[in-house]
Design a protein around this motif. Structure first.
Motif, short mmCIF file in Angstrom:
data_model
loop_
_atom_site.label_atom_id
_atom_site.label_comp_id
_atom_site.label_asym_id
_atom_site.label_seq_id
_atom_site.Cartn_x
_atom_site.Cartn_y
_atom_site.Cartn_z
N GLY A 168 3.00 -0.93 4.13
CA GLY A 168 3.27 0.27 3.35
C GLY A 168 2.35 1.44 3.60
O GLY A 168 2.59 2.52 3.04
N ALA A 169 1.34 1.30 4.43
CA ALA A 169 0.44 2.42 4.75
C ALA A 169 -0.18 2.16 6.12
O ALA A 169 -0.08 1.05 6.66
CB ALA A 169 -0.64 2.60 3.69
N LYS B 210 -1.35 11.53 11.55
CA LYS B 210 -2.21 11.35 10.38
C LYS B 210 -1.84 10.08 9.63
O LYS B 210 -0.73 9.55 9.77
CB LYS B 210 -2.14 12.55 9.42
CG LYS B 210 -0.81 12.70 8.73
CD LYS B 210 -0.81 13.84 7.70
CE LYS B 210 -1.55 13.51 6.44
NZ LYS B 210 -0.86 12.50 5.61
N GLY B 211 -2.78 9.61 8.83
CA GLY B 211 -2.56 8.41 8.05
C GLY B 211 -1.93 8.69 6.70
O GLY B 211 -1.69 9.84 6.33
N GLY B 212 -1.67 7.62 5.96
CA GLY B 212 -1.10 7.74 4.63
C GLY B 212 -0.14 6.61 4.35
O GLY B 212 -0.07 5.61 5.08
N ALA B 213 0.63 6.77 3.29
CA ALA B 213 1.63 5.78 2.90
C ALA B 213 2.91 5.99 3.68
O ALA B 213 3.21 7.10 4.14
CB ALA B 213 1.89 5.87 1.40
N TYR C 28 7.05 1.46 0.57
CA TYR C 28 7.29 2.89 0.74
C TYR C 28 6.83 3.65 -0.51
O TYR C 28 6.88 3.14 -1.62
CB TYR C 28 8.78 3.19 0.90
CG TYR C 28 9.53 2.35 1.89
CD1 TYR C 28 9.58 2.70 3.24
CD2 TYR C 28 10.22 1.22 1.46
CE1 TYR C 28 10.30 1.92 4.15
CE2 TYR C 28 10.94 0.45 2.36
CZ TYR C 28 10.98 0.80 3.70
OH TYR C 28 11.69 0.04 4.59
N VAL C 29 6.44 4.92 -0.30
CA VAL C 29 6.26 5.86 -1.39
C VAL C 29 7.38 6.88 -1.30
O VAL C 29 7.83 7.24 -0.21
CB VAL C 29 4.87 6.55 -1.32
CG1 VAL C 29 4.74 7.48 -0.12
CG2 VAL C 29 4.56 7.29 -2.61
N LEU D 216 0.83 -1.21 0.00
CA LEU D 216 0.00 0.00 0.00
C LEU D 216 0.86 1.25 0.00
O LEU D 216 0.34 2.37 0.11
CB LEU D 216 -0.92 0.01 1.23
CG LEU D 216 -1.83 -1.21 1.40
CD1 LEU D 216 -2.66 -1.08 2.68
CD2 LEU D 216 -2.74 -1.40 0.20
N GLY D 217 2.17 1.09 -0.12
CA GLY D 217 3.07 2.23 -0.10
C GLY D 217 3.13 2.92 -1.45
O GLY D 217 4.08 2.75 -2.20
#
Length: 626
Positions: free
Chosen positions: A241-242, A284-287, A267-268, A212-213
């Motif tokens: 990944g997230a 906060k959420g995210g990659a 990773y992103v 999910l990155g």
């Protein structure tokens, strides 16, 4: 002209010279090949080979043979208790040999099962929203939003035999999974979501893990992260990944695979320029942000636990030949800190592979299940790798074509274009890709080359922008090539007899000409000298003329396709009717247009001004010569 082509002309309703006698095409062929056991020096005894489901007799030295019906594709499955099952697919015309009227399959090397060895598979970018549900240009809908699961399963079915044999298979899930749009998308230019059924379809196809990155996992903010994680877990997929915070996003997916302790990280490569950005932070959420600091710390953490580490990195420039300096540094940092393999994505096109510091880096595998219509994104690969006690012992490149927005095995000129590109880009990094049947193979401890499959006859030198002009990969089940369009009639890709597939042009009833062209522009061509060439058949004399469209800087793609003028390009050429003829038209664009998106357009008309008859093209190439 081959007998198969003569039969094609007759069966398509075209006229062929009376001096040619047409023989009936055989419905059965003797197909033969060899199972190569040299990599691990195992015995071929007990191995089985099936061609399109028909069991072949395997002899002690690995030779096998069986009678099979004629088909567009031949899928060979080699398996047995002592080896990892392997699958390869070939198009009819690339293995048909007229001298024996038979099929000769290149040798297929197999890998033994042994203690401490596991087989992994990595696929590129996957999504199933946007144009799958809401098609453009009058294309058919591929996914019914009211019942999406059967449709998504069907899109993945061609690759199932390759995926399900791996001990662990992973794909980059580049989309939020949700039944609805939460109306909270950040101010990005592109956001999308897909039905949670995608997770179940991936699991059904044999995938075990999703990364999910990437830059789309936060397209619906925290609600989207929650719904995506819930969907993949309900489907039984592992993920990394997230997350809803930085700690969760940087957490590895720890799995026991074949007795090996694996840690998968994703990773992103960048935060994004909008607010809220796309990466996970403390609140906060995210990659997972693939910064140098984060990669070094998260990989070292898993290495300290004695685990075998796989990293997936989503970054670099889209549609480019190689990684950015920053992305390359980060991927090598992951290897330096203990990762055995780095599988990368985001550029949407294949990039090279590098053996680095006892690890393997695949800089980009391109797309897997994606709805981009840019022609350069239609050739990709899936990476298969074997780890012996945590070290890469061998890897294979499985070329795939994104056909009708779905992944299918690449064959013919498309396969060769993908492998040629990878061989060139990898060689620049000191890594050699040899051949194993129709796949590329990388062996760290040795290098042995096998002659490639017969290539499509060339016209001149240069990079083939079209890549799929032998048309052997133009259809697969109900999937059809979207890369070409016709004005003044219809196109089809029939396979008739041993001649393989051609592009068949059927003009409208009152049409005096037809124009065939790429459905969109070639991006970033970078050249000024071009050649359009191939073979043409028509029952009467025809004239070929060439034009081209340019897309100007800052101009919208659709505006350019619909409104930009077509400039004449090169000299017209005339060919006689009743036989196949080679043709070539060269043209040059102004140096000020170098690098701008380009669209060549080939027009065919009857020389006497009458209505155009049915015409066929084959071995069509669009070469960039400088």
């Amino acid at each position: 002209m081959t007998l198969g082509k003569m039969a094609l002309a007759a069966l398509a309703g075209m006229t062929v010279p009376a001096t040619f006698a047409l023989a009936k095409e055989p419905q059965q062929f003797q197909a033969s090949g060899v199972i190569d056991t040299a990599f691990d020096r195992v015995s071929a005894n007990g191995l089985t080979a099936k061609i399109n489901g028909q069991a072949a007799t395997v002899h002690g030295e690995g030779a096998y043979a069986v009678q099979v019906p004629i088909a567009p594709y031949y899928q060979i499955v080699v398996e047995g208790g002592l080896i990892h099952p392997t699958v390869q697919t070939f198009g009819h015309n690339e293995i048909y040999r007229a001298i024996c009227d038979c099929l000769q399959i290149p040798a297929i090397e197999v890998v033994a099962r042994k203690a401490g060895r596991i087989e992994l598979l990595f696929a590129g970018d996957a999504m199933a929203g946007r144009r799958y549900v809401e098609p453009i240009w009058g294309e058919r809908q591929l996914i019914d939003p009211a019942d999406p699961l059967p449709d998504i399963k069907a899109l993945l079915e061609p690759m199932r035999p390759y995926v399900e044999t791996a001990d662990l298979a992973s794909v980059n899930l580049e989309i939020v999974l949700s039944d609805r749009d939460f109306g909270n998308s950040p101010p990005k230019s592109v956001t999308f979501y897909a039905s949670p059924a995608l997770a179940h379809a991936l699991a059904d196809a044999g995938f075990d893990h999703v990364s999910l990155g990437n830059n789309h996992s936060y397209d619906l903010l925290e609600e989207g992260v929650v719904s995506t994680i819930d969907a993949v877990e309900r489907a039984g997929l592992a993920w990394s990944g997230a997350g809803l915070n930085e700690e969760q996003a940087l957490r590895a997916s720890r799995l026991d695979v074949g007795g090996q302790a694996l840690s998968l990280l994703g990773y992103v490569g960048w935060k994004g320029s909008v607010e809220p950005n796309q990466v996970a932070e403390a609140g906060k959420g995210g990659a997972a942000h693939g910064s140098d600091k984060n990669i070094a710390a998260s990989v070292a953490r898993e290495a300290a636990l004695g685990r075998n580490i796989i990293a997936q990195y989503h970054g670099s420039r889209e549609y480019s030949d190689g990684p950015t300096e920053e992305s390359e540094r980060r991927m090598k940092l992951a290897v330096d800190r203990g990762a055995a393999l780095v599988a990368s994505h985001h550029p949407h096109v294949p990039q090279g592979i590098e053996l680095y510091n006892d690890g393997l880096i695949a800089y980009s595998s391109g797309n897997f299940l994606f709805d981009q219509y840019f022609l350069e994104t239609h050739g990709s690969f899936v990476l298969r790798a074997w780890l012996d006690d945590g070290k890469v012992a061998r890897a294979e490149v499985i070329p795939i074509r994104i056909l009708d927005y779905r992944p299918v095995p690449a064959v013919g000129s498309m396969r060769e274009a993908i492998l040629d590109r990878l061989e060139r880009l990898s060689a620049a990094r000191g890594t050699r890709i040899d051949r194993n049947g129709g796949h590329g193979v990388i062996v760290p401890r040795a290098s042995r080359a096998e002659a490639p499959l017969a290539r499509m006859r060339g016209c001149g030198s240069g990079e083939d922008l079209l890549r799929s002009g032998d048309f052997e990969n133009a259809t697969y089940g109900d999937a059809n090539d979207r890369s070409l369009k016709a004005e003044g009639g219809k196109i089809a890709f029939p396979m008739i007899g041993s001649g393989g597939h051609v592009l068949q042009l059927t003009p409208a009833s009152n049409s005096a000409r037809m124009t065939v062209s790429p459905s969109t522009f070639f991006r970033n061509t970078g050249g000024t000298q071009f050649e359009v060439c191939g073979s043409v058949f028509a029952p009467a004399d025809v004239r070929l003329s060439l034009g081209h469209q340019m897309r100007q800087d800052g101009q919208g793609r659709f505006d350019a396709l619909e409104g930009n003028p077509v400039s004449p390009a090169g000299k017209d050429t005339q060919v006689s009717g009743g036989a196949w003829h080679d043709f070539s038209i060269t043209f040059q664009i102004d140096s000020s247009d170098r690098g701008k998106p380009l669209r060549p357009m080939l027009t065919i008309a009857a020389t006497d001004g009458s209505l155009l008859p049915q015409v066929a093209l084959d071995n069509l190439r669009i070469l960039m010569r400088d």
